[in-house]
Every structure is written in structure tokens, then in C-alpha cells.
Design a protein around this motif. Structure first.
Motif, PDB file in Angstrom:
ATOM      1  N   ASN A   1       0.738  -1.294   0.095  1.00 40.18           N
ATOM      2  CA  ASN A   1       0.109  -0.043  -0.146  1.00 40.18           C
ATOM      3  C   ASN A   1       0.885   1.164   0.000  1.00 40.18           C
ATOM      4  N   VAL A   2       0.983   2.129  -1.164  1.00 44.13           N
ATOM      5  CA  VAL A   2       1.596   3.132  -1.187  1.00 44.13           C
ATOM      6  C   VAL A   2       0.765   4.328  -0.562  1.00 44.13           C
ATOM      7  N   LEU A   3       1.782   4.842   0.352  1.00 38.06           N
ATOM      8  CA  LEU A   3       1.197   5.936   1.216  1.00 38.06           C
ATOM      9  C   LEU A   3       1.179   7.308   0.446  1.00 38.06           C
ATOM     10  N   GLY A   4       0.051   8.135   0.897  1.00 33.47           N
ATOM     11  CA  GLY A   4       0.286   9.530   0.505  1.00 33.47           C
ATOM     12  C   GLY A   4       0.430  10.432   1.655  1.00 33.47           C
ATOM     13  N   ALA A   5       0.731  11.583   1.525  1.00 36.04           N
ATOM     14  CA  ALA A   5       1.270  12.329   2.669  1.00 36.04           C
ATOM     15  C   ALA A   5       0.361  12.469   3.706  1.00 36.04           C
ATOM     16  N   GLN A   6      -0.920  12.296   3.781  1.00 36.64           N
ATOM     17  CA  GLN A   6      -1.887  12.201   4.879  1.00 36.64           C
ATOM     18  C   GLN A   6      -1.841  11.044   5.783  1.00 36.64           C
ATOM     19  N   HIS A   7      -0.892   9.884   5.260  1.00 34.11           N
ATOM     20  CA  HIS A   7      -0.905   8.607   5.897  1.00 34.11           C
ATOM     21  C   HIS A   7       0.356   8.469   6.864  1.00 34.11           C
ATOM     22  N   GLU A   8       0.933   9.665   7.164  1.00 37.63           N
ATOM     23  CA  GLU A   8       2.122   9.666   8.036  1.00 37.63           C
ATOM     24  C   GLU A   8       1.708   8.919   9.429  1.00 37.63           C
ATOM     25  N   PRO A   9       0.640   9.122   9.959  1.00 35.94           N
ATOM     26  CA  PRO A   9       0.334   8.300  11.249  1.00 35.94           C
ATOM     27  C   PRO A   9       0.210   7.115  11.085  1.00 35.94           C
TER      28      PRO A   9
ATOM     29  N   GLY B   1      -6.782   3.848   9.789  1.00 35.68           N
ATOM     30  CA  GLY B   1      -7.172   3.696   8.452  1.00 35.68           C
ATOM     31  C   GLY B   1      -8.414   2.748   8.338  1.00 35.68           C
ATOM     32  N   ALA B   2      -8.653   2.806   6.981  1.00 34.49           N
ATOM     33  CA  ALA B   2      -9.950   1.829   6.642  1.00 34.49           C
ATOM     34  C   ALA B   2      -9.368   0.974   5.409  1.00 34.49           C
ATOM     35  N   TRP B   3      -9.728  -0.368   5.828  1.00 36.12           N
ATOM     36  CA  TRP B   3      -9.085  -1.631   5.253  1.00 36.12           C
ATOM     37  C   TRP B   3     -10.079  -2.478   4.392  1.00 36.12           C
ATOM     38  N   THR B   4      -9.842  -2.843   3.105  1.00 42.03           N
ATOM     39  CA  THR B   4     -10.490  -3.974   2.490  1.00 42.03           C
ATOM     40  C   THR B   4      -9.684  -4.973   1.770  1.00 42.03           C
ATOM     41  N   THR B   5     -10.135  -5.622   1.038  1.00 41.25           N
ATOM     42  CA  THR B   5      -9.401  -6.747   0.466  1.00 41.25           C
ATOM     43  C   THR B   5      -9.455  -6.775  -1.054  1.00 41.25           C
ATOM     44  N   LEU B   6      -8.590  -7.328  -1.793  1.00 40.91           N
ATOM     45  CA  LEU B   6      -8.763  -7.547  -3.157  1.00 40.91           C
ATOM     46  C   LEU B   6      -8.791  -8.938  -3.390  1.00 40.91           C
ATOM     47  N   ALA B   7      -7.939  -9.520  -4.486  1.00 37.45           N
ATOM     48  CA  ALA B   7      -7.639 -11.017  -4.694  1.00 37.45           C
ATOM     49  C   ALA B   7      -7.363 -12.119  -3.673  1.00 37.45           C
ATOM     50  N   THR B   8      -6.131 -11.685  -2.978  1.00 34.33           N
ATOM     51  CA  THR B   8      -5.357 -12.659  -2.081  1.00 34.33           C
ATOM     52  C   THR B   8      -6.147 -12.465  -0.629  1.00 34.33           C
ATOM     53  N   GLY B   9      -6.710 -11.492  -0.282  1.00 36.12           N
ATOM     54  CA  GLY B   9      -7.367 -11.463   1.035  1.00 36.12           C
ATOM     55  C   GLY B   9      -6.435 -10.527   2.049  1.00 36.12           C
ATOM     56  N   ALA B  10      -5.139 -10.145   1.479  1.00 38.31           N
ATOM     57  CA  ALA B  10      -4.225  -9.244   2.277  1.00 38.31           C
ATOM     58  C   ALA B  10      -4.917  -8.134   2.274  1.00 38.31           C
ATOM     59  N   PRO B  11      -5.024  -7.372   3.367  1.00 41.56           N
ATOM     60  CA  PRO B  11      -5.684  -5.766   3.687  1.00 41.56           C
ATOM     61  C   PRO B  11      -5.092  -4.958   2.799  1.00 41.56           C
ATOM     62  N   ILE B  12      -6.025  -4.155   2.227  1.00 43.84           N
ATOM     63  CA  ILE B  12      -5.730  -3.295   1.327  1.00 43.84           C
ATOM     64  C   ILE B  12      -6.016  -1.843   1.883  1.00 43.84           C
ATOM     65  N   LEU B  13      -5.266  -0.721   2.033  1.00 42.44           N
ATOM     66  CA  LEU B  13      -5.589   0.334   2.564  1.00 42.44           C
ATOM     67  C   LEU B  13      -6.627   1.059   1.685  1.00 42.44           C
ATOM     68  N   ALA B  14      -7.708   1.574   1.948  1.00 48.75           N
ATOM     69  CA  ALA B  14      -8.722   1.931   1.131  1.00 48.75           C
ATOM     70  C   ALA B  14      -8.320   3.232   0.405  1.00 48.75           C
ATOM     71  N   ASP B  15      -7.515   4.070   1.148  1.00 50.71           N
ATOM     72  CA  ASP B  15      -7.435   5.409   0.204  1.00 50.71           C
ATOM     73  C   ASP B  15      -5.903   5.629  -0.106  1.00 50.71           C
ATOM     74  N   ALA B  16      -5.014   4.312  -0.138  1.00 46.26           N
ATOM     75  CA  ALA B  16      -3.620   4.489  -0.531  1.00 46.26           C
ATOM     76  C   ALA B  16      -3.751   5.113  -2.102  1.00 46.26           C
ATOM     77  N   LEU B  17      -2.505   5.704  -2.368  1.00 43.16           N
ATOM     78  CA  LEU B  17      -2.466   6.010  -3.483  1.00 43.16           C
ATOM     79  C   LEU B  17      -2.537   5.075  -4.494  1.00 43.16           C
ATOM     80  N   VAL B  18      -1.753   3.818  -4.291  1.00 40.38           N
ATOM     81  CA  VAL B  18      -2.124   2.765  -5.037  1.00 40.38           C
ATOM     82  C   VAL B  18      -1.865   1.538  -4.312  1.00 40.38           C
TER      83      VAL B  18
END
Length: 167
Positions: free
Chosen positions: A70-78, A96-113
Motif C-alpha cells: 500500500n503506497v502511502l500519501g502524505a496524509q498517511h504519516e500516522p 485507516g480503513a481497510w478492504t481486500t482484493l484477490a488474495t485477502g491481504a488488507p488493502i488501505l482504502a485510500d492508498a495512492l495505489v
């Protein structure tokens, strides 16, 4: 011979993106803050992720054989600080808010990518494990504004990189 402290001092001057790398399996969700992430090839899409073997979540990544970057934006320093701290995994994911995609590993909802990956190969190099990860899904972050900035680490401090549109 190059001393470890000299190498670390020199590497502190290599600007790197700040990422939170996560995994999830039968033992729950785990993650850590990482700067040692890079592209290997686009055919097939592959990332390289380095992790210290002494990290308390290391065994979970080996067992699960999946991870997300999860590539972090400037707002993700905390969030970066939480995943680099001694907080337990449950407390870390309270940020943060978390979701998943194909593997089930947590995805940060508002990550840059976010890159959802399967670990295909692991090499031990010194104190670290080097994970070769095949990307199976990508989630581009939503565009909050044209002023989105990336969180980077340089000279042992956070900085922000990006373009702000001047009107």
C-alpha cells in the motif's frame, strides 16, 4: 570493508516511497512499514519487497505467501508510524480503513495505489528476506484532488512529494 553504520548513513540519502505491507491468514492480519519495495518487471508484473527476518510478523508472511503493498500519501504519516511502532497488529489496523482484493491481504482504502500479490520466491540475504511477488490485482487510489502528494522518507525524516496545481 564498509561498516554497517556507514552504509545506513549513506542509504538515508536515498529517497524512498513509504509503504505499508500487509498479509492475512489463519493467524490474523499483520503488517509493517517498508521502504525497500521496487518494481522488478511488468511481464509478468512483479515487485520485490524486503523484510527484516527479526520482525515479529515475518513468520506470518512466510506462512501466508501473500502480501499487499500500500503506497502511502502524505496524509498517511500516522499510519506509517503505527505500522512501524510496537503496537500489536490489531491496534495497527485500527488506523485507516481497510478492504481486500484477490488474495485477502488488507488493502488501505485510500492508498495512492495498492498492489495485491502472491509471494512466488523468497531469498535470504543477510538480515533480510527478499520476497519476489507476482502482482495479481491493483487498486488505484481515488483522486482526492490534484494536490495529492506521496509520502517519502529522506535523511531519516518524512517528506512530501507531488505537484500542486496552481490556479
Amino acid at each position: 570493508m564498509i561498516e554497517a553504520t556507514d552504509f545506513r548513513d549513506a542509504m538515508s540519502l536515498l529517497t524512498t516511497a513509504v509503504n505499508v505491507v500487509t498479509t492475512k491468514g489463519s493467524s490474523g492480519a499483520h503488517g509493517f512499514t517498508a521502504s525497500a519495495v521496487c518494481s522488478v518487471t511488468d511481464t509478468p508484473p512483479t515487485l520485490l519487497v524486503c523484510m527484516n527476518q527479526t520482525a515479529r510478523s515475518h513468520a506470518h508472511f512466510l506462512e501466508n505467501k501473500t502480501l499487499s503493498v500500500n503506497v502511502l500519501g502524505a496524509q498517511h504519516e500516522p499510519i506509517s508510524n503505527a505500522f512501524a511502532s510496537k503496537l500489536c497488529s490489531e491496534e495497527r489496523f485500527g488506523h485507516g480503513a481497510w478492504t481486500t482484493l484477490a488474495t485477502g491481504a488488507p488493502i488501505l482504502a485510500d492508498a495512492l495505489v495498492s498492489f495485491d500479490c502472491e509471494i512466488e520466491d523468497i531469498q535470504q540475504v543477510g538480515t533480510h528476506s527478499v520476497f519476489m511477488c507476482r502482482v495479481v490485482a491493483i487498486k488505484q487510489g481515488y483522486q482526492q484532488s490534484s494536490a495529492d502528494e506521496s509520502l517519502v522518507y529522506f535523511n531519516r525524516a518524512y517528506h512530501q512529494v507531488g505537484q500542486v496545481e496552481i490556479i
